[in-house]
Design a protein around this motif. Sequence first.
Motif, short mmCIF file in Angstrom:
data_model
loop_
_atom_site.label_atom_id
_atom_site.label_comp_id
_atom_site.label_asym_id
_atom_site.label_seq_id
_atom_site.Cartn_x
_atom_site.Cartn_y
_atom_site.Cartn_z
N LEU A 66 -14.40 2.19 9.90
CA LEU A 66 -14.55 2.46 8.43
C LEU A 66 -15.72 3.17 8.40
N LYS A 67 -16.80 2.88 8.97
CA LYS A 67 -18.03 3.56 8.87
C LYS A 67 -17.90 4.88 9.14
N ARG A 68 -17.19 5.18 10.06
CA ARG A 68 -16.93 6.80 10.54
C ARG A 68 -16.11 7.31 9.65
N LEU A 69 -15.08 6.63 8.99
CA LEU A 69 -14.48 7.27 8.07
C LEU A 69 -15.27 7.77 6.79
N ALA A 70 -16.18 6.73 6.29
CA ALA A 70 -17.17 6.87 5.12
C ALA A 70 -18.08 7.93 5.51
N ALA A 71 -18.41 8.00 6.62
CA ALA A 71 -19.30 9.29 7.00
C ALA A 71 -18.73 10.60 6.84
N GLN A 72 -17.41 10.61 6.80
CA GLN A 72 -16.49 11.72 6.84
C GLN A 72 -16.19 11.85 5.18
N HIS A 73 -16.65 11.17 4.35
CA HIS A 73 -16.26 11.03 2.98
C HIS A 73 -14.80 10.91 2.77
N LEU A 74 -14.13 10.10 3.60
CA LEU A 74 -12.66 9.95 3.57
C LEU A 74 -12.34 8.68 2.77
N ILE A 75 -13.31 7.76 2.76
CA ILE A 75 -13.12 6.50 2.14
C ILE A 75 -14.40 6.21 1.29
N ARG A 76 -14.33 5.21 0.33
CA ARG A 76 -15.26 4.75 -0.03
C ARG A 76 -15.01 3.33 -0.61
N SER A 77 -16.39 2.49 -0.54
CA SER A 77 -16.13 1.06 -1.04
C SER A 77 -16.52 0.75 -2.28
N LYS A 78 -15.79 -0.37 -2.97
CA LYS A 78 -16.20 -0.85 -4.26
C LYS A 78 -16.19 -2.32 -4.34
N ARG A 79 -17.26 -2.50 -4.88
CA ARG A 79 -17.58 -4.22 -5.03
C ARG A 79 -16.99 -4.80 -6.02
N GLY A 80 -16.92 -6.38 -5.96
CA GLY A 80 -16.71 -6.92 -7.33
C GLY A 80 -15.13 -7.04 -7.41
N PRO A 81 -14.53 -7.49 -8.54
CA PRO A 81 -13.10 -7.85 -8.89
C PRO A 81 -12.51 -6.41 -8.61
N GLY A 82 -11.23 -6.45 -8.23
CA GLY A 82 -10.57 -5.09 -7.79
C GLY A 82 -11.14 -4.25 -6.83
N GLY A 83 -12.30 -4.75 -6.23
CA GLY A 83 -13.01 -3.80 -5.11
C GLY A 83 -12.21 -3.82 -3.88
N GLY A 84 -12.72 -3.43 -2.94
CA GLY A 84 -12.09 -2.93 -1.67
C GLY A 84 -12.55 -1.68 -1.04
N VAL A 85 -11.88 -1.04 0.00
CA VAL A 85 -12.13 0.15 0.57
C VAL A 85 -10.83 1.07 0.05
N PHE A 86 -11.22 2.28 -0.61
CA PHE A 86 -10.16 3.10 -1.06
C PHE A 86 -10.23 4.50 -0.45
N VAL A 87 -9.31 5.24 -0.62
CA VAL A 87 -9.14 6.55 0.08
C VAL A 87 -9.87 7.41 -0.97
#
Length: 260
Positions: A66-87
């Motif tokens: 996932l770090k590789r994908l985040a470095a390519q700006h393909l995913i982002r993380s969101k904390r808290g309720p309703g959070g997770g990893v999103f495209v």
Amino acid sequence: MNDQAPESHPAEQQAAPAPGGVTRHIADSIRARILAGGLKSDERLPTEDELAETFGVSRPTIREALKRLAAQHLIRSKRGPGGGVFVNRPSLEQTRESVVGMMALLSSMGSFSLVDIAEVRHDLGMVCLRYAIQRRSNDDLAAMESQLLLQEDASLSDTEFCAADVGFHRAIAGAAGNSVMSFVMQVLLDALMPPANMVVFKFRDREKIAAYHRRILLAVHARNPRAGEEAFTELMDYLRARYAEAQDWRRRRDGDERAG
């Protein structure tokens, strides 16, 4: 699961000798799904546990993928309720910066010759200039003029002159009125012009460069394609000759260093 002592999985053991390993394989698999539309923009990815089960690996391995994908700006993380990893939907600026960084790195390692850079700049730049002559606005002319006025300031440092040189041609790319052409040209200019300029600055005449740019600007202002193409061709012919001088100088210098 104890993240401090991740379990070993057969998939990880088998993939370890391969270039990039299993982490790269997982990242590439998710990336392929995103590019194919299997995962939509803003869609949440499965959890780390679910991905780990799907790929038969540990959670730390998933995190690395996932770090590789985040470095390519393909995913982002969101904390808290309703959070997770999103495209993620990368912006044009993020994508441009990523491509520029890789091309600049390759250029610094000598993957592109100065003569090749000049050739590509001439061919793509000519197309871009033709569009700009047809479609330019008054704001585009003002952007070009502001960069040219900087270049005509004799007190400007070489680094500042190089930046104004890039800025002038970026303004032409913006005036082309074609988002794809502008993107490609700006990547080319930002990635390859600065290192090329800083090599060739000892061999070029700044006043001549600014004079060529003034002729190009006048042609764009007058919507005169013939005058614009003549000025741009003469500029690139001049730069090719200076690039050849710079490369010969660099080869002689490297040869002397090896001999010493």
